[in-house]
Motif scaffolding. Structure first.
Motif, mmCIF file in Angstrom:
data_model
loop_
_atom_site.group_PDB
_atom_site.id
_atom_site.type_symbol
_atom_site.label_atom_id
_atom_site.label_comp_id
_atom_site.label_asym_id
_atom_site.label_seq_id
_atom_site.Cartn_x
_atom_site.Cartn_y
_atom_site.Cartn_z
ATOM 1 N N ILE A 135 19.453 48.764 32.393
ATOM 2 C CA ILE A 135 19.028 49.217 33.716
ATOM 3 C C ILE A 135 17.511 49.046 33.865
ATOM 4 O O ILE A 135 17.028 48.547 34.887
ATOM 5 C CB ILE A 135 19.434 50.691 33.944
ATOM 6 C CG1 ILE A 135 20.961 50.797 33.949
ATOM 7 C CG2 ILE A 135 18.849 51.216 35.258
ATOM 8 C CD1 ILE A 135 21.478 52.221 33.930
ATOM 9 N N ALA A 136 16.794 49.437 32.817
ATOM 10 C CA ALA A 136 15.331 49.317 32.871
ATOM 11 C C ALA A 136 14.930 47.847 32.995
ATOM 12 O O ALA A 136 13.995 47.500 33.722
ATOM 13 C CB ALA A 136 14.701 49.945 31.633
ATOM 14 N N ARG A 137 15.676 46.989 32.294
ATOM 15 C CA ARG A 137 15.366 45.552 32.356
ATOM 16 C C ARG A 137 15.574 45.041 33.786
ATOM 17 O O ARG A 137 14.765 44.299 34.316
ATOM 18 C CB ARG A 137 16.240 44.776 31.365
ATOM 19 C CG ARG A 137 15.756 43.346 31.142
ATOM 20 C CD ARG A 137 16.549 42.608 30.078
ATOM 21 N NE ARG A 137 16.225 43.035 28.724
ATOM 22 C CZ ARG A 137 17.133 43.429 27.814
ATOM 23 N NH1 ARG A 137 18.416 43.442 28.129
ATOM 24 N NH2 ARG A 137 16.761 43.787 26.615
ATOM 25 N N GLU A 138 16.646 45.514 34.413
ATOM 26 C CA GLU A 138 16.904 45.129 35.816
ATOM 27 C C GLU A 138 15.786 45.622 36.735
ATOM 28 O O GLU A 138 15.463 44.993 37.730
ATOM 29 C CB GLU A 138 18.243 45.708 36.295
ATOM 30 C CG GLU A 138 19.462 44.975 35.731
ATOM 31 C CD GLU A 138 20.752 45.767 35.906
ATOM 32 O OE1 GLU A 138 21.655 45.594 35.078
ATOM 33 O OE2 GLU A 138 20.832 46.568 36.870
ATOM 34 N N CYS A 139 15.212 46.757 36.362
ATOM 35 C CA CYS A 139 14.098 47.290 37.163
ATOM 36 C C CYS A 139 12.804 46.518 36.896
ATOM 37 O O CYS A 139 11.825 46.674 37.628
ATOM 38 C CB CYS A 139 13.862 48.767 36.867
ATOM 39 S SG CYS A 139 15.212 49.818 37.412
ATOM 40 N N GLY A 140 12.782 45.744 35.804
ATOM 41 C CA GLY A 140 11.620 44.896 35.564
ATOM 42 C C GLY A 140 10.887 45.147 34.252
ATOM 43 O O GLY A 140 9.968 44.423 33.914
ATOM 44 N N GLU A 141 11.268 46.167 33.488
ATOM 45 C CA GLU A 141 10.526 46.448 32.253
ATOM 46 C C GLU A 141 11.361 47.356 31.337
ATOM 47 O O GLU A 141 11.703 48.479 31.713
ATOM 48 C CB GLU A 141 9.186 47.119 32.608
ATOM 49 C CG GLU A 141 8.379 47.659 31.442
ATOM 50 C CD GLU A 141 7.931 46.587 30.473
ATOM 51 O OE1 GLU A 141 8.428 46.619 29.318
ATOM 52 O OE2 GLU A 141 7.096 45.738 30.843
ATOM 53 N N VAL A 142 11.659 46.836 30.137
ATOM 54 C CA VAL A 142 12.496 47.563 29.181
ATOM 55 C C VAL A 142 11.942 48.958 28.879
ATOM 56 O O VAL A 142 12.685 49.913 28.694
ATOM 57 C CB VAL A 142 12.611 46.757 27.865
ATOM 58 C CG1 VAL A 142 13.352 47.541 26.800
ATOM 59 C CG2 VAL A 142 13.318 45.445 28.132
ATOM 60 N N ARG A 143 10.607 49.062 28.894
ATOM 61 C CA ARG A 143 9.997 50.332 28.505
ATOM 62 C C ARG A 143 10.265 51.471 29.498
ATOM 63 O O ARG A 143 10.029 52.624 29.192
ATOM 64 C CB ARG A 143 8.487 50.149 28.296
ATOM 65 C CG ARG A 143 8.177 49.648 26.893
ATOM 66 C CD ARG A 143 6.702 49.448 26.702
ATOM 67 N NE ARG A 143 6.219 48.359 27.563
ATOM 68 C CZ ARG A 143 4.962 47.972 27.631
ATOM 69 N NH1 ARG A 143 4.041 48.591 26.923
ATOM 70 N NH2 ARG A 143 4.595 46.976 28.416
ATOM 71 N N ALA A 144 10.764 51.110 30.682
ATOM 72 C CA ALA A 144 11.058 52.160 31.670
ATOM 73 C C ALA A 144 12.375 52.869 31.358
ATOM 74 O O ALA A 144 12.836 53.702 32.135
ATOM 75 C CB ALA A 144 11.075 51.584 33.072
ATOM 76 N N GLN A 145 12.984 52.552 30.206
ATOM 77 C CA GLN A 145 14.247 53.211 29.837
ATOM 78 C C GLN A 145 14.087 54.730 29.826
ATOM 79 O O GLN A 145 15.028 55.469 30.145
ATOM 80 C CB GLN A 145 14.760 52.716 28.482
ATOM 81 C CG GLN A 145 13.777 52.908 27.343
ATOM 82 C CD GLN A 145 14.373 52.536 25.986
ATOM 83 O OE1 GLN A 145 15.421 52.997 25.601
ATOM 84 N NE2 GLN A 145 13.676 51.661 25.275
ATOM 85 N N ASN A 146 12.896 55.208 29.454
ATOM 86 C CA ASN A 146 12.711 56.664 29.415
ATOM 87 C C ASN A 146 12.887 57.286 30.802
ATOM 88 O O ASN A 146 13.492 58.344 30.940
ATOM 89 C CB ASN A 146 11.370 57.051 28.769
ATOM 90 C CG ASN A 146 10.159 56.429 29.439
ATOM 91 O OD1 ASN A 146 10.301 55.625 30.362
ATOM 92 N ND2 ASN A 146 8.977 56.786 28.988
ATOM 93 N N MET A 147 12.419 56.600 31.837
ATOM 94 C CA MET A 147 12.529 57.177 33.178
ATOM 95 C C MET A 147 13.963 57.102 33.714
ATOM 96 O O MET A 147 14.381 57.953 34.492
ATOM 97 C CB MET A 147 11.539 56.487 34.122
ATOM 98 C CG MET A 147 10.615 57.399 34.888
ATOM 99 S SD MET A 147 10.174 58.962 34.115
ATOM 100 C CE MET A 147 8.985 58.426 32.905
ATOM 101 N N VAL A 148 14.738 56.094 33.271
ATOM 102 C CA VAL A 148 16.163 56.051 33.623
ATOM 103 C C VAL A 148 16.831 57.318 33.086
ATOM 104 O O VAL A 148 17.560 58.020 33.794
ATOM 105 C CB VAL A 148 16.848 54.798 33.021
ATOM 106 C CG1 VAL A 148 18.350 54.823 33.296
ATOM 107 C CG2 VAL A 148 16.212 53.518 33.559
ATOM 108 N N LEU A 149 16.540 57.631 31.822
ATOM 109 C CA LEU A 149 17.173 58.783 31.179
ATOM 110 C C LEU A 149 16.711 60.099 31.816
ATOM 111 O O LEU A 149 17.499 61.032 31.983
ATOM 112 C CB LEU A 149 16.870 58.773 29.673
ATOM 113 C CG LEU A 149 17.521 57.589 28.937
ATOM 114 C CD1 LEU A 149 16.913 57.400 27.549
ATOM 115 C CD2 LEU A 149 19.029 57.776 28.827
ATOM 116 N N VAL A 150 15.439 60.154 32.204
ATOM 117 C CA VAL A 150 14.941 61.358 32.887
ATOM 118 C C VAL A 150 15.679 61.524 34.224
ATOM 119 O O VAL A 150 16.029 62.642 34.620
ATOM 120 C CB VAL A 150 13.408 61.276 33.110
ATOM 121 C CG1 VAL A 150 12.928 62.385 34.045
ATOM 122 C CG2 VAL A 150 12.671 61.366 31.779
ATOM 123 N N GLY A 151 15.953 60.412 34.913
ATOM 124 C CA GLY A 151 16.696 60.464 36.177
ATOM 125 C C GLY A 151 18.081 61.053 35.995
ATOM 126 O O GLY A 151 18.529 61.907 36.763
#
Lengths: 584, 192
Positions: free
Chosen positions: B135-151
């Motif tokens: 999901i984070a990769r689709e959003c443009g950056e693998v490192r945003a995985q933390n914010m997916v999980l916070v969501g």
């Protein structure tokens, strides 16, 4: 009043700001590092990294003598290094308020021991405060400065990991300038020759008496009466939070915040009014022993562990007999996940070479301590800051005088070398040791999160500063064989070690230099991958313990997300199977 | 309000500390008493890391007791199993469907436990599995995985979505704000 959410360390920094501190010094060490890092954000306070804790305390003592409010911070073992000035500072006292923060690490999250530094307060005969959350951490800096100036004494400010690294809500205030007090020359107070020190020793005794009276009235020492007088608990610091978590207001609590000198009358009155008294404290029976010495009957360490951290869970079981049975249990054994040297860490190749040599390796405190773990397993000993070089010297001498042969290599980091390795190296030169001393220079204090030191060329505010040259220092103290190599070049490292082995005229120094791979913009660039065709599955690359190199099924792969392109694995592959796969 | 506890586990470098910062800032803004405990220093070098968050009217201990977490938010599968004892019997497990083998597995000395997700799902009725990396990769950056999980967590806990978006704007560097909001919103959708 504004409310913010701060760690204990941020709160201490805020306290230094609000209560008019103008000078701050420290040497980084977990869990204390962020205190000075946060103080440095306030332009009203002059702040500096010192090469070690002893120097930090002495500089702070000088600032206090000049009349400024001053604070120094260090981890628990740092206070051992600063103990020499500490014990005599108790005699001289202060001019401007002087606070010494000791951040202890029960449970050894990031330390080599878990000593209880509360013991330093009665040992050095200085008052001590213990905060139990961030609000108190901030407020008590003000109280500590006040006590310091009122009683002419340095004050020990003792936190633990769970106070320093927990966040809680803090009401903050404005800065109150304290200015600088006048300095009047007074050698009988500040120059401790025996004749003067004997007089100060008597003053110290009177001061402690007065402090004990103060402790009785100190508002942060308080009784919280509960619903029942059947059980009373005496506690301090983070343990107070666990007591309240478990018992709420079921029991009565004597919360001690000034834990030296103790408010003896207050304690005796409390013990008299409740039926049964427990002392709840982390680590040593510090309070318990003093309370027992008063002739009072209390229970403590017979029920509560003296090793490691406490928690509400431990107290629940120890004092209520309630054992928690979790709803879920791991259904399988879970492989541990210890910390590892990062992908691209420049220390990796050095340990790989040393492992091949089968030398006795005395090492030191830093990221490179991880070289003791599999698969590198290159280290024989880790004791304290600076011990690598001196222990290696002793080991080598003991072998020589007893007719044994041993190849001894010492490994120390750049920051640790400047902290306390230079005197050790002087010993090796002066007493003619044939040790090989490797300074693994990653150009930063890495383990604690990239703090500058006197060799990096920058100060705490990131302004350019004078840089100590490691090779010039080594030569200046008499090391003739100084070799400098690139840590990523395994052959160069190995050749340097071989050259040093041949050199018999005294100690050799090899400076293995490469900037920490985590330093933004300064680490290596690139990407490597393993050619399936050429790989013979010999697993040589796995001996490096690089987290980017992974076994999956039958194959060995390099994880492109983890690989930073240091190329060390390329040099150990006997089949040339590891190839460049990109520049980023 | 009684105290609620969120236990976050992961691997050093995965962004658990920033996740904790966003969550607690939002909770503090909503007027709760909040405590958070995290681990610094040596453990951060690729080791197992945890962040513990407790909030309510009055919070004493910054640490969560075994069986006391309302949510276990695991950034990696093995780190879900490692701390599963902390989850309460009625608690929710949010687990990132990500495998990060520890050193002993990388070098072939130990095996990464197979079938983690199906086993956790069969044992814990409130289990949410999230492929945060994709999901984070689709959003443009693998490192945003933390914010997916916070969501996901924010939705599960029924927290105010707007308050989180405001916090992300406050604490995340400007050029990553939209990325992190997108990642948060994708997670929010999954938590329902």
């Amino acid at each position: 009043m504004k409310k913010v959410f701060l760690t204990g360390n941020e709160a201490i920094a805020r306290g230094a700001y609000e209560y008019g501190v103008t000078f701050a010094s420290a040497y980084p060490g977990t869990p204390s590092t962020e205190i000075l890092e946060n103080i440095a954000k306030y332009s009203e306070i002059y702040s500096e990294w010192a090469p070690n804790e002893k120097v930090a305390l002495e500089a702070t003592a000088g600032a206090s003598m000049a009349g400024a409010r001053a604070i120094v911070s260090m981890k628990h073992v740092g206070l051992n290094v600063a103990a020499d000035p500490l014990f005599t500072l108790a005699y001289t006292g202060v001019n401007g308020g002087l606070v010494i923060v000791s951040a202890d690490d029960p449970g050894m999250h990031s330390s080599q021991n878990e000593q209880d530094n509360r013991n330093f307060a009665p040992f050095a005969k200085i008052p001590m405060l213990e905060p139990s959350d961030s609000q108190e951490a901030k407020d008590l800096v003000g109280e500590a400065l006040k006590i310091s100036e009122m009683f002419d004494t340095p004050v020990l400010f003792r936190t633990t990991t769970r106070v320093s690294h927990s966040r809680s809500v803090v009401q903050i205030g404005e800065r109150q300038e304290a200015g600088i007090k006048p300095y009047v020359k007074n050698p009988e107070k500040f120059s401790m020759i025996p004749g003067f020190a004997r007089k100060r020793r008597l003053i110290l005794k009177e001061r402690l008496k007065a402090l004990e009276e103060y402790s009785e009235k100190f508002p942060y020492n308080r009784v919280e009466w509960g619903k029942s007088y059947d059980v009373g608990i005496i506690t301090s610091g983070i343990s107070y939070q666990y007591v309240k978590e478990v018992f709420g207001d079921e029991v009565s609590v004597l919360k001690l915040t000034m834990t030296f000198p103790l408010p003896k009358k207050m304690i005796a009155a409390f013990v008299e009014q409740v039926k049964e008294v427990y002392v709840v404290e982390e680590l040593d029976p510090y309070l318990e022993n003093q309370i027992r010495a008063m002739g009072l009957k209390v229970r403590g360490k017979e029920l509560i562990p003296e090793i490691g951290e406490l928690s509400a869970e431990i107290l629940r079981e120890a004092l209520k007999g309630d054992k928690v049975t979790p709803a879920f249990k791991p259904y399988t054994s879970v492989p541990p996940r210890p910390p590892v040297l990062c992908p691209g860490c420049p220390h990796r190749g050095v340990f790989y070479v040393l492992k091949k040599m089968k030398a006795v390796v005395t090492s030191d405190i830093g990221c490179y301590s991880l070289g003791v773990l599999p698969p590198l397993e290159s280290i024989d000993s880790i004791l304290c800051m600076g011990a690598s070089i001196s222990m290696g010297h002793g080991f080598k001498k003991a072998c020589e005088i007893n007719g044994k042969d041993a190849t001894v290599v010492t490994v120390i980091g750049d920051s640790t070398f400047l902290h306390s390795g230079i005197t050790s190296l002087m010993d090796a030169v002066y007493n003619r040791s044939n040790t090989i001393n490797i300074i693994v220079d990653n150009c930063i204090t890495a383990m604690t999160g990239h703090q500058h030191h006197p060799g990096t060329g920058y100060n705490i505010k990131e302004e350019p500063a004078a840089a100590v040259s490691l090779e010039a220092v080594c030569r200046a103290i008499g090391v003739e064989n100084v070799l400098v190599v690139d840590s990523y070049d395994l052959k160069a490292v190995e050749d340097a070690v071989k050259k040093a082995l041949e050199y018999k005229e005294g100690p050799s120094v090899i400076i293995a230099r490469r900037v920490c791979a985590l330093l933004k913009g300064k680490g290596p660039k690139g990407l490597y991958s393993i050619s399936e065709e050429k790989c013979r599955k010999c697993r040589m690359c796995l001996r490096l313990g690089c987290p980017a190199i992974q076994v999956r099924g039958d194959g060995i792969f390099i994880n492109p997300i983890s690989c930073v392109g240091c190329s060390v694995c390329v040099q150990v592959c006997p089949f040339g199977a590891i190839e460049k796969a990109g520049d980023e | 309000m009684s105290v609620k506890s969120i236990f976050i586990s992961g691997v050093g470098g995965q962004g658990t500390i920033l996740a904790g910062k966003v969550i607690t800032t939002a909770l503090v803004n909503q007027g709760y008493d909040v405590k958070m405990s995290e681990v610094h220093g040596m453990a951060q070098r690729g080791g197992s890391v945890i962040t513990q968050i407790r909030y309510g009217d009055r919070v004493y201990s910054p640490l969560i007791e075994k069986g006391g977490a309302d949510v276990l938010l695991a950034f990696e599968k093995l780190e879900a199993v490692r701390y599963i004892e902390y989850l309460s019997s009625e608690g929710t497990l949010i687990v990132n469907d990500l495998e990060m083998p520890p050193a002993s597995v990388l070098t072939g000395k130990e095996e990464y436990p197979p079938d983690i997700v199906p086993r956790l799902k069969s044992e814990i009725k409130n289990t949410i599995v999230v492929d945060a990396v994709s999901i984070a990769r689709e959003c443009g950056e693998v490192r945003a995985q933390n914010m997916v999980l916070v969501g996901v967590l924010a939705r599960v806990m029924d927290w105010s979505k707007q308050s989180f978006i405001k916090v992300i704007k406050d604490v995340v560097p400007a050029r990553y704000v939209q990325l992190n909001i997108n990642a948060f919103e994708r997670g929010w959708e999954l938590g329902g």
